[in-house]
Design a protein around this motif. Structure first.
Motif, PDB file in Angstrom:
ATOM      1  N   LEU A 244      -4.478   4.118  -1.406  1.00 39.51           N
ATOM      2  CA  LEU A 244      -5.655   3.385  -0.853  1.00 39.51           C
ATOM      3  C   LEU A 244      -5.160   2.271  -0.084  1.00 39.51           C
ATOM      4  N   MET A 245      -3.999   1.625  -0.400  1.00 40.27           N
ATOM      5  CA  MET A 245      -3.624   0.507   0.121  1.00 40.27           C
ATOM      6  C   MET A 245      -2.912   0.496   1.176  1.00 40.27           C
ATOM      7  N   ILE A 246      -2.457   1.670   1.752  1.00 30.20           N
ATOM      8  CA  ILE A 246      -1.776   1.903   2.758  1.00 30.20           C
ATOM      9  C   ILE A 246      -2.334   1.118   4.218  1.00 30.20           C
ATOM     10  N   GLY A 247      -1.805   0.212   4.736  1.00 31.79           N
ATOM     11  CA  GLY A 247      -2.175  -0.419   5.972  1.00 31.79           C
ATOM     12  C   GLY A 247      -3.172  -1.510   5.586  1.00 31.79           C
ATOM     13  N   GLN A 248      -3.553  -1.998   4.351  1.00 35.31           N
ATOM     14  CA  GLN A 248      -4.666  -2.728   3.897  1.00 35.31           C
ATOM     15  C   GLN A 248      -3.967  -4.140   3.684  1.00 35.31           C
ATOM     16  N   GLU A 249      -4.248  -5.156   4.329  1.00 39.43           N
ATOM     17  CA  GLU A 249      -4.218  -6.629   4.055  1.00 39.43           C
ATOM     18  C   GLU A 249      -2.767  -6.864   3.685  1.00 39.43           C
ATOM     19  N   GLY A 250      -2.038  -6.454   4.597  1.00 37.81           N
ATOM     20  CA  GLY A 250      -0.530  -6.645   4.353  1.00 37.81           C
ATOM     21  C   GLY A 250       0.180  -5.921   3.046  1.00 37.81           C
ATOM     22  N   TRP A 251      -0.437  -4.885   2.571  1.00 41.91           N
ATOM     23  CA  TRP A 251       0.242  -4.294   1.189  1.00 41.91           C
ATOM     24  C   TRP A 251       1.572  -3.460   2.128  1.00 41.91           C
ATOM     25  N   PRO A 252       2.456  -3.800   1.350  1.00 40.34           N
ATOM     26  CA  PRO A 252       3.764  -3.369   2.059  1.00 40.34           C
ATOM     27  C   PRO A 252       4.676  -2.022   1.757  1.00 40.34           C
ATOM     28  N   TYR A 253       3.697  -1.152   1.154  1.00 38.42           N
ATOM     29  CA  TYR A 253       4.480  -0.104   0.949  1.00 38.42           C
ATOM     30  C   TYR A 253       3.723   1.192   1.275  1.00 38.42           C
ATOM     31  N   THR A 254       4.256   2.304   1.758  1.00 34.26           N
ATOM     32  CA  THR A 254       3.607   3.579   2.150  1.00 34.26           C
ATOM     33  C   THR A 254       3.809   4.453   0.902  1.00 34.26           C
ATOM     34  N   ASP A 255       4.605   4.428  -0.100  1.00 34.25           N
ATOM     35  CA  ASP A 255       4.529   5.017  -1.240  1.00 34.25           C
ATOM     36  C   ASP A 255       5.023   4.208  -2.413  1.00 34.25           C
ATOM     37  N   VAL A 256       4.544   4.736  -3.614  1.00 33.29           N
ATOM     38  CA  VAL A 256       4.868   3.843  -4.842  1.00 33.29           C
ATOM     39  C   VAL A 256       5.405   5.101  -5.891  1.00 33.29           C
ATOM     40  N   PRO A 257       6.705   5.528  -5.926  1.00 32.15           N
ATOM     41  CA  PRO A 257       6.895   6.008  -6.904  1.00 32.15           C
ATOM     42  C   PRO A 257       6.854   6.060  -8.192  1.00 32.15           C
ATOM     43  N   MET A 397     -13.307  -1.922  -4.099  1.00 28.32           N
ATOM     44  CA  MET A 397     -13.211  -3.178  -5.107  1.00 28.32           C
ATOM     45  C   MET A 397     -11.594  -3.237  -5.408  1.00 28.32           C
ATOM     46  N   PHE A 398     -10.788  -2.243  -5.497  1.00 28.88           N
ATOM     47  CA  PHE A 398      -9.200  -2.076  -5.549  1.00 28.88           C
ATOM     48  C   PHE A 398      -8.585  -2.964  -4.584  1.00 28.88           C
ATOM     49  N   ARG A 399      -8.928  -2.705  -3.320  1.00 26.49           N
ATOM     50  CA  ARG A 399      -8.494  -3.235  -2.181  1.00 26.49           C
ATOM     51  C   ARG A 399      -8.802  -5.000  -2.272  1.00 26.49           C
ATOM     52  N   ASP A 400     -10.056  -5.235  -2.765  1.00 24.89           N
ATOM     53  CA  ASP A 400     -10.509  -6.726  -2.919  1.00 24.89           C
ATOM     54  C   ASP A 400      -9.488  -7.412  -3.952  1.00 24.89           C
ATOM     55  N   TRP A 401      -9.037  -6.660  -5.182  1.00 28.30           N
ATOM     56  CA  TRP A 401      -8.174  -7.354  -5.923  1.00 28.30           C
ATOM     57  C   TRP A 401      -6.993  -7.694  -5.456  1.00 28.30           C
ATOM     58  N   TRP A 402      -6.369  -6.956  -4.442  1.00 26.15           N
ATOM     59  CA  TRP A 402      -5.144  -7.250  -3.553  1.00 26.15           C
ATOM     60  C   TRP A 402      -5.275  -8.234  -2.689  1.00 26.15           C
ATOM     61  N   ARG A 403      -6.657  -8.434  -2.071  1.00 25.25           N
ATOM     62  CA  ARG A 403      -6.881  -9.350  -1.189  1.00 25.25           C
ATOM     63  C   ARG A 403      -6.678 -10.779  -1.947  1.00 25.25           C
ATOM     64  N   HIS A 404      -7.355 -10.888  -3.150  1.00 25.53           N
ATOM     65  CA  HIS A 404      -7.368 -12.146  -3.815  1.00 25.53           C
ATOM     66  C   HIS A 404      -6.016 -12.716  -4.386  1.00 25.53           C
ATOM     67  N   LEU A 405      -5.093 -11.586  -4.667  1.00 22.60           N
ATOM     68  CA  LEU A 405      -3.955 -12.005  -5.535  1.00 22.60           C
ATOM     69  C   LEU A 405      -2.558 -11.880  -4.365  1.00 22.60           C
ATOM     70  N   LYS A 406      -2.579 -11.557  -3.268  1.00 23.91           N
ATOM     71  CA  LYS A 406      -1.682 -11.240  -2.472  1.00 23.91           C
ATOM     72  C   LYS A 406      -0.944 -12.553  -2.273  1.00 23.91           C
ATOM     73  N   SER A 407      -1.558 -13.585  -2.304  1.00 23.00           N
ATOM     74  CA  SER A 407      -0.996 -14.807  -2.073  1.00 23.00           C
ATOM     75  C   SER A 407       0.163 -15.135  -2.752  1.00 23.00           C
ATOM     76  N   ARG A 408      -0.047 -14.691  -4.276  1.00 18.44           N
ATOM     77  CA  ARG A 408       1.155 -15.060  -5.082  1.00 18.44           C
ATOM     78  C   ARG A 408       2.386 -14.318  -4.681  1.00 18.44           C
ATOM     79  N   TYR A 409       2.333 -13.268  -3.874  1.00 17.75           N
ATOM     80  CA  TYR A 409       3.632 -12.725  -3.525  1.00 17.75           C
ATOM     81  C   TYR A 409       4.046 -13.402  -2.182  1.00 17.75           C
ATOM     82  N   GLY A 410       3.637 -14.414  -1.549  1.00 15.07           N
ATOM     83  CA  GLY A 410       3.994 -14.911  -0.478  1.00 15.07           C
ATOM     84  C   GLY A 410       3.525 -14.193   0.734  1.00 15.07           C
TER      85      GLY A 410
END
Length: 411
Positions: A244-257, A397-410
């Protein structure tokens, strides 16, 4: 000659830049269609929810019943996107909406629509993929010719190696409930931003992967085939969230093994294999259940180092899949997920193992909704018992969590 040889050797040793991974750019587009049945929703075509089957009754969909003939659904971006392939998932309810007789893709050239050459499969219950030479366009149109009935789509994915990441642009009807949820999260969990062991933290610490250890809280035996199927099922269900995160808000991965690195049991004889593909922990009983080595667990070593793990950092585990005999329901958190062993084994081939999906949601921070429901939504996976698969609202809702936390990863 010596100088030339040195130059050639230097060129050979220079690092190469890996090709960029293809990203689903559809989620950043605005959808539209030639016609939409009053009870259907064109926003379904790029909401990021993977359908379980063509006759999907749980998630939003786009359909044209009772209209037949030629119809189209379209994605429009604010700037040109470079595309190399696309996938469509057809809506077919076995009645008024069926698979199309044929279909094609078109790109907008600035003055007209141009057909995109390719091979166009038409199959139910799967994504139909078309690859083509690289194109640049602001509009991608799926043109459907009806056959036995009206036509429809559940999802369109458009892949490219570049393009603007999807902005925060949830469907209008979800803006209010999403804001309500986040306000509730912030007011309920004062250490929200200080806590550093959500599923997000674990994936990012590993550079885009996740490790598990299985706590086999049962007296039953497990074969090597069952072990591998337990792993495959876990990976498949986990992927439903991370895709669900592919292409969303700077999410850096297309696959999470997802890798299972260990098993914990009371008695080694319960595990009916002799290979060393996973570490095996015997007799460490905590919470009245077998425990994988704490020295290897991220829950016990949240600084991300594992100096006392027998297998080293490569064999650490981020979460536990705790399978307990006779357990009903489930539990989940940063430590992993717990559910009934019988339930898990009975659902190894299920498209959606809803209890596991729900508990994985908790591991990424998503809340329960036992005593309240956000405005305008009724039935979704994280509201236990009201949905059996990830819904549009769960996804946002899932994407919203990433939106609010992604700054901690620069990011």
């Amino acid at each position: 000659m010596r100088l030339l040889a040195i130059i050639l050797l230097t060129l050979l040793l220079l690092p190469t830049t890996p090709a960029a991974a293809a990203t689903n750019l559809a989620v950043a587009a605005t959808p539209s269609a030639s016609y939409t049945s009053p009870w259907e929703n064109v926003n379904a075509i790029n909401d990021g929810v993977d359908p379980p089957r063509s006759n999907d009754t749980a998630n939003p969909r786009w359909g044209t019943w009772p209209e037949t003939g030629t119809h189209w659904a379209e994605l429009t971006w604010p700037t040109a996107q470079t595309l190399t392939s696309a996938e469509v998932y057809f809506f077919d309810d076995g009645g008024g909406v069926r698979l199309p007789a044929s279909w094609k893709l078109q790109r907008w050239s600035g003055g007209t629509y141009i057909d995109i050459p390719g091979t166009y499969p038409t199959a139910a219950d799967t994504y139909n993929r078309v690859t083509f030479p690289e194109i640049s366009t602001v509009r991608l149109r799926v043109v459907l010719q009806s056959g036995a009935a009206s036509v429809g789509l559940l999802e369109i994915k458009a892949y490219g190696e570049s393009g603007t990441p999807a902005p925060w642009n949830p469907p209008a009807h979800l803006v209010t409930p999403l804001n309500e949820v986040w306000q509730h999260v912030e007011s309920t969990y004062p250490n929200l931003y200080g806590f550093r062991n959500y599923g997000w933290d674990q994936v990012m610490a590993n550079g885009g992967s996740i490790n598990y250890c299985v706590r086999w809280d049962s007296n039953a035996t497990v074969t090597a085939a069952q072990r591998d199927r337990i792993h495959a099922t876990l990976a498949r269900q986990f992927k439903k969230w991370t895709d669900l995160m592919i292409g969303q808000e700077g999410w850096p991965y297309t696959d999470v093994p997802v890798k299972v690195v260990g098993w914990a049991v009371r008695d080694r004889n319960q595990l009916q294999w002799t290979d060393d593909s996973v570490d095996i922990y015997v007799g460490d009983i905590r919470e009245n259940a077998p425990q994988c080595a704490p020295a290897c667990g991220r829950f016990f070593n949240q600084n991300g180092t594992y100096p006392n793990c027998p297998g080293g950092a490569a064999r650490h585990y981020d979460m536990s899949l705790w399978l307990t005999a006779g357990m009903g329901g489930g539990a989940g958190g940063d430590w992993g997920q717990r559910l009934g062993s019988e339930y898990y084994l009975a659902n190894l081939d299920a498209d959606n193992m809803h209890i596991l999906l729900h508990e994985i949601g908790h591991s990424f921070g998503l809340d329960d909704f036992y005593d309240w429901t956000p405005s305008g939504v009724c039935c979704f996976l994280m509201k236990a018992g009201s949905a059996s698969s990830i819904t549009e609202f769960d996804a946002w809702m899932f994407r919203d969590w990433w939106r609010h936390l992604k700054s901690r990863y620069g990011l």
